[in-house]
Structures are given as structure tokens and as C-alpha cells.
Write an enzyme that holds these catalytic residues in place. Structure first.
Site, short mmCIF file in Angstrom:
data_model
loop_
_atom_site.label_atom_id
_atom_site.label_comp_id
_atom_site.label_asym_id
_atom_site.label_seq_id
_atom_site.Cartn_x
_atom_site.Cartn_y
_atom_site.Cartn_z
N GLU A 25 -31.09 -79.93 45.03
CA GLU A 25 -30.67 -80.41 46.36
C GLU A 25 -30.16 -79.25 47.22
OE1 GLU A 25 -28.11 -83.52 44.88
OE2 GLU A 25 -29.87 -84.65 44.27
N SER A 61 -32.15 -88.77 36.09
CA SER A 61 -32.08 -90.17 35.70
C SER A 61 -31.71 -90.40 34.24
CB SER A 61 -33.40 -90.88 36.05
OG SER A 61 -33.62 -90.82 37.46
N HIS A 66 -28.87 -76.01 42.19
CA HIS A 66 -29.34 -77.40 42.07
C HIS A 66 -30.48 -77.62 43.07
CE1 HIS A 66 -29.42 -81.76 42.34
NE2 HIS A 66 -28.85 -81.77 41.16
N GLY A 79 -32.41 -88.95 40.60
CA GLY A 79 -32.00 -90.08 41.42
C GLY A 79 -33.09 -91.10 41.67
N ASN A 130 -22.44 -84.56 37.39
CA ASN A 130 -22.51 -83.99 38.74
C ASN A 130 -22.29 -85.12 39.73
OD1 ASN A 130 -23.22 -82.83 41.16
ND2 ASN A 130 -25.39 -82.56 40.64
N TRP A 131 -21.11 -85.15 40.30
CA TRP A 131 -20.77 -86.27 41.20
C TRP A 131 -21.40 -86.13 42.58
CZ3 TRP A 131 -15.18 -88.63 40.73
CH2 TRP A 131 -15.05 -89.23 39.48
N LYS A 132 -21.95 -84.94 42.87
CA LYS A 132 -22.56 -84.70 44.18
C LYS A 132 -21.54 -85.04 45.29
CE LYS A 132 -26.99 -85.37 42.01
NZ LYS A 132 -28.39 -85.80 42.09
N GLY A 155 -26.25 -87.23 37.15
CA GLY A 155 -25.76 -87.54 38.48
C GLY A 155 -25.19 -88.94 38.55
N GLY A 156 -26.01 -89.87 39.02
CA GLY A 156 -25.57 -91.25 39.27
C GLY A 156 -24.78 -91.88 38.13
N GLU A 186 -34.26 -79.78 35.49
CA GLU A 186 -34.23 -81.05 36.22
C GLU A 186 -35.49 -81.18 37.06
OE1 GLU A 186 -29.92 -82.49 36.84
OE2 GLU A 186 -30.30 -80.96 38.34
P1 PGA Z 1 -29.43 -88.23 38.54
O1 PGA Z 1 -29.09 -86.74 39.07
O2 PGA Z 1 -28.85 -88.33 37.15
O3 PGA Z 1 -28.74 -89.13 39.51
O4 PGA Z 1 -30.91 -88.36 38.53
C1 PGA Z 1 -29.17 -85.65 38.20
C2 PGA Z 1 -28.80 -84.38 38.93
O5 PGA Z 1 -29.21 -84.19 40.08
O6 PGA Z 1 -28.09 -83.52 38.37
#
Ligand code: PGA
Length: 248
Positions: A96, A210, A94, A170, A10-12, A231-232, A164
Site C-alpha cells: 500500500e 487474507s 508494504h 484485503g 498490521n492495523w493499517k 491485516g483485517g 504478500e
Molecule cells: P489482509 O492484509 O490480512 O487484510 O489481507 C494483509 C496486509 O496487508 O498486511
């Protein structure tokens, strides 16, 4: 029951056209991968990425969609538009989106239904906040989100669930392996109870929060963990390729 592992990135809100080089490197590094590989870039890159990834092991997905197939919704994207651009999956609900855009379960459920209408696999996200976990309410919250965010008619093909924990996203903090196992076993039982054993056992359950090359192997070995939503660590091809390998 063997479920093929899925490594989803997930590149956000990260990535310009120049990030195509990371996709190209990932395509090279994941040729013949045992796990399924998915990258969800920002919507501006979906069409170009889908064209680049055609014929490779890497599928392309969206990060959100509107519930309606079209209409007066400035700034939104219909699931049909994502499919038209070459996406095969879309993330919905998600944390967010739930936090920044006030999305509730009913809306997430409608978005998942829209994904199915457009022929996409919906990756439905659930997860508790730290305060909810500390209060001993993690299963109650996540179970409620699961029940409210998935429409009737789920199959092993059209649905993936991502657990999650919000406090792990993050932050560099991951849930303990015991906590992940407990929640994933709980989610599996709920899916089986609602959709029956054939579907409930076959839907993939991803862990997110993470995940990185250094912890992916031990997380993916946990009971009822069928891959990760990353994500990251999905932004760099080398890191994500290592995670894909850990999923294989
Ligand atoms: P993260 O994000 O790996 O940067 O913690 C995961 C996500 O929000 O899907």
C-alpha cells in the site's frame, strides 16, 4: 533449522484510543504463547500500546518510517521516534505504501537501513500484482524487490521478510498453498545465496494476504512459512489470538 513463528498484526489506518481494549484482550489471550506476537497500530497509538504491552508477550511496531533520523519532513516519522515511543519493529515497503506513495525499492532499502540504525527489526514486504503473476513474472518481480529492498548487513534479528501477493491483500483471496510454498522456497534460496546459510536460513519469512483463523494453520504449515503478516483479521483480539495459536 527451527525458526520461532511470528504472528504480526498490521492495523493499517484503523484504531482510536478506544481500541486499547482489543490490545488488552490480546495480551490476556496470548500469555505464554509459543509464537512471537507483534501489533503494528497507527503511529498515534504506539506509545500508549507499548506502555500497555510492557512485560507481556505482545511487541509493538510501526507501519512505516522515514529514512532520515530527523529534519524537515512534514508528516513523517523517523525510525528513532518509533523506537523512542516503544516500538521494536517497523514494517517497510508494504504494497500500500508502494502503490499509494510511489515507494520504490531504493527508498524501502533506505527505510530498512534507518530501522536498523534505530535498533528496530525491519519487516520488509514484497509481492507481485495479479497482472504480474498472470504474466508468469511473480518470481522475477518478487526476487527483484527482495534484492533491492534489503540493505547489506541483514541478520536473523534485524530482518523479517513478508511475502504478500498484492491481489490477496484485503480481498479474501489467498494464494494456493503450492504457490506460497514455491515462492517461500524461492525467497529462502535467495536469502541464503546473498547472506550465507547461517543468516539466510534463520531470517523469518511471513506470508500475508487474507490470513484468518480458518486458514492460518494450513498456511503456517507450508514449507518456509514462519508466520503471517495479518491485516483485517488482526483488528479483533479473538481472531488474532486464534491466529497466534495456529502459529504456535
Ligand atoms: P489482509 O492484509 O490480512 O487484510 O489481507 C494483509 C496486509 O496487508 O498486511
Amino acid at each position: 533449522m527451527t525458526r520461532r513463528k511470528l504472528a504480526a498484526g498490521n492495523w493499517k489506518m484503523n484504531g482510536l484510543a478506544t481500541a486499547g481494549v482489543e490490545l488488552e484482550a490480546l495480551i490476556e489471550a496470548t500469555r505464554g504463547a509459543a509464537a512471537e506476537v507483534l501489533i503494528c497500530p497507527p503511529a498515534t497509538l504506539i506509545a500508549a500500546f507499548a506502555a500497555k504491552a510492557r512485560g507481556s508477550a505482545v511487541a509493538i511496531g510501526g507501519q512505516d518510517c522515514h529514512a532520515a533520523p530527523g529534519g524537515a519532513h512534514t508528516g513523517d516519522l523517523a525510525a528513532e521516534m518509533l523506537a523512542d515511543a516503544g516500538a521494536s519493529h517497523v514494517i517497510v515497503g508494504h504494497s500500500e505504501r508502494r502503490a499509494d506513495h510511489g515507494e520504490r525499492d531504493a527508498q524501502v532499502r533506505a527505510k530498512a537501513g534507518a530501522a536498523w540504525r534505530a535498533g528496530l527489526t525491519a519487516i520488509v514486504c514484497v509481492g507481485e500484482t495479479e497482472a504480474e503473476r498472470d504474466a508468469g513474472r511473480a518470481q522475477e518481480i518478487v526476487g527483484g524487490q527482495l534484492a533491492g529492498s534489503i540493505p547489506d548487513g541483514a541478520t536473523a534479528v534485524n530482518l523479517v521478510v513478508a511475502y504478500e501477493p498484492v491481489w490477496a491483500i484485503g480481498t479474501g483471496r489467498t494464494a494456493s498453498l503450492d504457490d506460497i510454498a514455491e515462492m517461500h522456497d524461492f525467497l529462502r534460496a535467495r536469502l541464503v545465496a546473498r547472506f550465507g546459510p547461517a543468516t539466510g536460513e534463520a531470517v523469518r519469512l511471513l506470508y500475508g494476504g487474507s490470513v484468518k483463523p480458518g486458514n492460518a494453520g494450513e498456511i503456517f504449515a507450508v514449507s518456509n512459512v514462519d508466520g503471517g503478516l495479518v491485516g483485517g483479521a488482526s483488528l479483533k483480539a479473538d481472531d488474532f489470538a486464534a491466529i497466534v495459536k495456529a502459529a504456535g
